[in-house]
Design a protein around this motif. Sequence first.
Motif, PDB file in Angstrom:
ATOM      1  N   ASP A 152       0.813  -1.217   0.000  1.00 38.52           N
ATOM      2  CA  ASP A 152       0.000   0.000   0.000  1.00 38.52           C
ATOM      3  C   ASP A 152       0.849   1.272   0.000  1.00 38.52           C
ATOM      4  OD1 ASP A 152      -2.268  -1.543   0.024  1.00 38.52           O
ATOM      5  OD2 ASP A 152      -2.672  -1.291   2.164  1.00 38.52           O
ATOM      6  N   GLY A 153       2.165   1.107  -0.026  1.00 36.72           N
ATOM      7  CA  GLY A 153       3.042   2.263  -0.030  1.00 36.72           C
ATOM      8  C   GLY A 153       3.344   2.832   1.335  1.00 36.72           C
ATOM      9  N   ARG A 154       2.911   2.144   2.404  1.00 39.32           N
ATOM     10  CA  ARG A 154       3.200   2.591   3.769  1.00 39.32           C
ATOM     11  C   ARG A 154       4.501   1.936   4.235  1.00 39.32           C
ATOM     12  NH1 ARG A 154      -0.589   0.098   6.622  1.00 39.32           N
ATOM     13  NH2 ARG A 154      -1.681  -0.896   4.887  1.00 39.32           N
ATOM     14  N   LYS A 155       5.586   2.341   3.606  1.00 39.37           N
ATOM     15  CA  LYS A 155       6.850   1.640   3.808  1.00 39.37           C
ATOM     16  C   LYS A 155       7.449   1.876   5.193  1.00 39.37           C
ATOM     17  CE  LYS A 155       8.046   0.994  -1.028  1.00 39.37           C
ATOM     18  NZ  LYS A 155       9.096   1.089  -2.071  1.00 39.37           N
ATOM     19  N   SER A 156       7.202   3.022   5.788  1.00 39.09           N
ATOM     20  CA  SER A 156       7.717   3.238   7.144  1.00 39.09           C
ATOM     21  C   SER A 156       7.010   2.316   8.125  1.00 39.09           C
ATOM     22  CB  SER A 156       7.546   4.700   7.558  1.00 39.09           C
ATOM     23  OG  SER A 156       6.173   5.073   7.549  1.00 39.09           O
ATOM     24  N   GLU A 157       5.724   2.081   7.916  1.00 34.75           N
ATOM     25  CA  GLU A 157       4.989   1.133   8.762  1.00 34.75           C
ATOM     26  C   GLU A 157       5.497  -0.284   8.534  1.00 34.75           C
ATOM     27  OE1 GLU A 157       0.432  -0.579   9.246  1.00 34.75           O
ATOM     28  OE2 GLU A 157       0.753   1.420   8.384  1.00 34.75           O
TER      29      GLU A 157
END
Length: 306
Positions: A230-235
């Motif tokens: 989903d592109g929430r790479k820091s998560e």
Amino acid sequence: MDQKMRLSGILPVLPTPFADDGVDLDAMRRLVRFALEGGVDGVVFPGFASEVEALSAEERVALLAAVVAEVAGRIPVVAGASGGTVAEVVAHAHQAAALGIDLLMIQPPKSIGAGAEAVAAFLGAVAAQVPNAEIILQNAPAPRGSDLSPEAVVHVVRSVPSVRYVKEETLPAGPAITAILAEAPEHLRGVIGGGGARYILDEYERGACAAMPALEIADLHVSLDRAFRDGRKSEARALYIRSLPLLVLQAVYRMRLTKHILMLRGVADNRIVRAPTPEIDALALRDIDASYAECGLGRPGEGENA
């Protein structure tokens, strides 16, 4: 579930639950339900993490049948079909086909060497006898596997169109994944990461389509996978960091750790193993329990069953 759909996401290798008098089919069904509840994208059985070499032929078939029955077509099932000879692999493939499985994970036997031509000939002979199968070439590192070079893997894939996926486990896996994808023919559907998801972010950044970790923290791995996609790479990275202490210990204690964590999570009844696996003493157990707690998936037990 259409077995021909493209594999992606988290595909855990299921452990084998043992009882004092054999394998535990009811416990195997519980493991599958745990995987499904965690949102996994497929399951794999049997594999190295399933202690496959310690299973009788009858146990292997009964366990795989239990997996298929519990999955009930909801997600893909990948059947481990490795063997020392073409005849053995084909026999495993036919057993899987009888259960409706055409996704086969095959590790070339070390006896044929690591030459591209020899591996291609072996898998080609298998493919000729099971033409409807989709093969996942399992490239495991030495000493367990053949440790094929990326060039050899690409040659095998080009030579055997039935090879639709590669599970890349050699170390470092990342550069190998990059090299394979750069030269892969169109019929290769994807490269799958191994190594217990200890390198999953690097593998995903390089284009891996899926990962095959052990089962015990599959729900965390699913959350990581979804965040990354989903592109929430820091998560995704935060989840990855939470998983690492436990996965470092899992690399040592293997199936025994997997079963211990599944006991803490109320899924497994014991941590009986057949494969040669280091014992977990009291201090190691304390470290494992603390590492599991840091995953944030629930409160660990006190280790009474150590």
